[in-house]
Design a protein around this motif. Structure first.
Motif, PDB file in Angstrom:
ATOM      1  N   ALA A 179       0.838  -1.214   0.000  1.00 25.88           N
ATOM      2  CA  ALA A 179       0.000   0.000   0.000  1.00 25.88           C
ATOM      3  C   ALA A 179       0.864   1.251   0.000  1.00 25.88           C
ATOM      4  O   ALA A 179       0.559   2.228  -0.695  1.00 25.88           O
ATOM      5  N   ARG A 180       1.952   1.231   0.761  1.00 26.13           N
ATOM      6  CA  ARG A 180       2.866   2.374   0.787  1.00 26.13           C
ATOM      7  C   ARG A 180       3.511   2.597  -0.577  1.00 26.13           C
ATOM      8  O   ARG A 180       3.629   3.729  -1.046  1.00 26.13           O
ATOM      9  N   ASP A 190       2.245   1.695  -3.499  1.00 25.80           N
ATOM     10  CA  ASP A 190       1.213   2.206  -4.406  1.00 25.80           C
ATOM     11  C   ASP A 190       0.964   3.690  -4.172  1.00 25.80           C
ATOM     12  O   ASP A 190       0.813   4.464  -5.115  1.00 25.80           O
ATOM     13  N   ARG A 191       0.939   4.089  -2.911  1.00 30.62           N
ATOM     14  CA  ARG A 191       0.725   5.502  -2.568  1.00 30.62           C
ATOM     15  C   ARG A 191       1.862   6.365  -3.095  1.00 30.62           C
ATOM     16  O   ARG A 191       1.644   7.410  -3.694  1.00 30.62           O
ATOM     17  N   GLU A 192       3.108   5.925  -2.884  1.00 25.08           N
ATOM     18  CA  GLU A 192       4.270   6.684  -3.354  1.00 25.08           C
ATOM     19  C   GLU A 192       4.311   6.756  -4.880  1.00 25.08           C
ATOM     20  O   GLU A 192       4.672   7.780  -5.448  1.00 25.08           O
ATOM     21  N   ALA A 202       1.692   6.623  -6.923  1.00 23.52           N
ATOM     22  CA  ALA A 202       0.638   7.553  -7.350  1.00 23.52           C
ATOM     23  C   ALA A 202       1.065   8.997  -7.139  1.00 23.52           C
ATOM     24  O   ALA A 202       0.842   9.854  -8.006  1.00 23.52           O
ATOM     25  N   LEU A 203       1.691   9.290  -5.999  1.00 25.33           N
ATOM     26  CA  LEU A 203       2.170  10.652  -5.752  1.00 25.33           C
ATOM     27  C   LEU A 203       3.227  11.066  -6.769  1.00 25.33           C
ATOM     28  O   LEU A 203       3.238  12.217  -7.220  1.00 25.33           O
TER      29      LEU A 203
END
Length: 154
Positions: A137-138, A140-142, A144-145
């Protein structure tokens, strides 16, 4: 590594300037401050992490540790002052890395994740599914950012 060198250099410079300013500088005190700066450098020096097909290696100054990612049996996330990821394979080999290394290097993450998926599919990965989900999840978040920053949608 550059930050470790900078911190050690700044500490050495400050200690030498303070000693010189107080008029207490001697050869032996300078040698002591140098040893203290070298010790700080060794403590701050990060491991160099590399990965290939089904393996991950962490290298420090004098040692190297390698695990087979396709044979992982345990992935644990240790919290504390700095978060650490502890990987253990079926042969008993163990590697401790900083998860930020995987987050900052997508190619390394891709090779690591491919091996972990293989271990999970083979039923070897007994402990660590939750830690891997959080790490995924981390990532994927990074990712996307990074895409938003690159496209100007930040």
């Amino acid at each position: 590594m550059r930050d470790a060198v900078r911190c050690a250099g700044v500490l050495l410079t400050l200690l030498l300037l303070i000693d010189w300013g107080a008029g207490r500088f001697t050869f032996w005190r300078g040698l002591l401050w140098l040893a203290l700066a070298v010790l700080l450098f060794v403590v701050l020096l990060p491991a160099r992490v590399s990965a290939g097909d089904d393996w991950l290696t962490a290298r420090w100054l004098l040692r190297e540790r390698r695990v087979r990612t396709d044979l992982l049996v345990s992935v644990r996330c240790l919290d504390g002052v700095s978060q650490r990821l502890v990987l253990r394979d079926a042969f008993g080999a163990r590697v401790v890395i900083d998860p930020v290394v995987l987050v900052n290097n997508p190619a390394l993450w891709h090779r690591f994740e491919a091996g972990v998926r293989k271990a999970a599919a083979d039923g070897l990965l007994l402990c660590g599914q939750t830690a891997l989900r959080h790490l995924t999840a981390r990532m994927d978040r990074e990712t996307a950012l990074a895409v938003f920053r690159a496209s100007g949608l930040e």
